[in-house]
Design a protein around this motif. Structure first.
Motif, short mmCIF file in Angstrom:
data_model
loop_
_atom_site.label_atom_id
_atom_site.label_comp_id
_atom_site.label_asym_id
_atom_site.label_seq_id
_atom_site.Cartn_x
_atom_site.Cartn_y
_atom_site.Cartn_z
N ILE A 94 1.28 10.76 51.52
CA ILE A 94 2.36 9.73 51.62
C ILE A 94 2.67 9.37 50.25
CG2 ILE A 94 2.47 7.44 52.35
CD1 ILE A 94 0.79 7.83 54.58
N PHE A 95 1.90 9.42 49.47
CA PHE A 95 2.41 8.94 48.18
C PHE A 95 2.74 10.10 47.25
CE2 PHE A 95 -0.20 5.27 49.16
CZ PHE A 95 0.33 4.19 48.67
N GLN A 96 2.48 11.40 47.77
CA GLN A 96 2.79 12.45 46.78
C GLN A 96 4.35 12.52 46.69
OE1 GLN A 96 1.71 16.05 48.88
NE2 GLN A 96 1.68 17.44 46.95
N TRP A 97 4.61 13.07 45.53
CA TRP A 97 6.07 12.97 44.97
C TRP A 97 6.82 11.67 44.71
CZ3 TRP A 97 4.92 17.56 43.23
CH2 TRP A 97 4.40 18.35 44.01
N LYS A 98 6.05 10.51 44.86
CA LYS A 98 6.92 9.32 44.79
C LYS A 98 6.65 8.62 43.31
CE LYS A 98 6.73 7.51 49.63
NZ LYS A 98 8.28 7.51 49.78
N GLY A 99 5.82 9.22 42.59
CA GLY A 99 5.58 8.70 41.19
C GLY A 99 4.88 7.41 41.31
N GLU A 100 4.92 6.59 40.33
CA GLU A 100 4.40 5.10 40.56
C GLU A 100 5.16 4.48 41.24
OE1 GLU A 100 1.26 4.00 39.33
OE2 GLU A 100 1.11 6.04 38.71
N VAL A 101 4.76 3.58 42.06
CA VAL A 101 5.24 2.56 43.02
C VAL A 101 4.87 1.29 42.84
CG1 VAL A 101 5.72 4.27 44.78
CG2 VAL A 101 3.52 2.97 44.94
N PRO A 102 5.80 0.27 42.98
CA PRO A 102 4.91 -1.09 42.28
C PRO A 102 4.39 -1.84 43.57
CG PRO A 102 7.44 -1.10 43.06
CD PRO A 102 6.93 0.36 42.89
N LYS A 103 3.66 -2.80 43.28
CA LYS A 103 2.70 -3.54 44.16
C LYS A 103 3.59 -3.90 45.19
CE LYS A 103 -0.56 -7.33 44.12
NZ LYS A 103 -1.19 -8.10 43.30
N GLY A 104 3.07 -3.82 46.47
CA GLY A 104 3.85 -4.44 47.75
C GLY A 104 4.76 -3.35 48.27
N LEU A 105 5.12 -2.15 47.46
CA LEU A 105 6.11 -1.21 47.98
C LEU A 105 7.26 -1.87 48.35
CD1 LEU A 105 3.32 0.73 50.10
CD2 LEU A 105 3.77 0.90 47.83
N PRO A 106 7.95 -2.47 47.58
CA PRO A 106 9.44 -3.24 47.78
C PRO A 106 10.38 -2.11 48.26
CG PRO A 106 8.85 -3.31 45.45
CD PRO A 106 7.44 -2.62 46.15
N GLU A 107 10.44 -0.97 47.79
CA GLU A 107 11.47 0.09 48.01
C GLU A 107 11.24 0.86 49.26
OE1 GLU A 107 12.15 1.81 44.31
OE2 GLU A 107 12.49 0.00 43.11
N TRP A 108 10.01 0.63 49.70
CA TRP A 108 9.69 1.40 50.83
C TRP A 108 10.38 0.75 52.21
CZ3 TRP A 108 4.50 4.09 51.31
CH2 TRP A 108 4.14 4.81 49.99
#
Length: 119
Positions: A50-64
């Motif tokens: 699920i996280f592969q290829w997303k790079g770093e993601v901010p806490k809370g995953l606001p852009e998901w």
């Protein structure tokens, strides 16, 4: 959920529910420590995908999207359920083991030495 407060559930409740789930399906014979560990590793792999290829993601995953968060929740749930089942089959009180580990970590990483430093 039975035996829980709103928004939370105990490891004991999860352990009981997993044991009942396996028993009802006659899966107990398949739930050896090795098989459960391999299933757990597979589920961790699914979380990784699920996280592969997303790079770093901010806490809370606001852009998901909500659908992505829901999928992540399902896969994290699988990881937890297999971990709880594995600990039960191995005769490990996971709640007590976690509390003990937190105490050991507090000794290993005292606040005065580690505050504002990554481990």
């Amino acid at each position: 959920m039975t035996g829980s407060e709103e928004g939370s559930v105990s490891l004991e409740v999860l352990k009981t529910k997993m044991a009942e789930f396996a028993k009802e399906r006659d899966w107990e014979r398949f739930h050896s420590p090795r098989n459960l560990l391999l299933a757990l590793v597979g589920e961790v792999g699914e979380v990784s995908e699920i996280f592969q290829w997303k790079g770093e993601v901010p806490k809370g995953l606001p852009e998901w999207e909500e659908k992505e968060k829901e999928h992540l929740g399902e896969e994290l749930s699988d990881v937890l359920l297999y971990l709880v089942r594995l600990s039960d089959i191995c005769g490990i009180d996971l709640a007590q083991a976690v509390l003990r580990k937190l105490e050991l970590n507090a000794i290993k990483y005292p606040v005065h030495k580690w505050k504002n430093h990554s481990a």
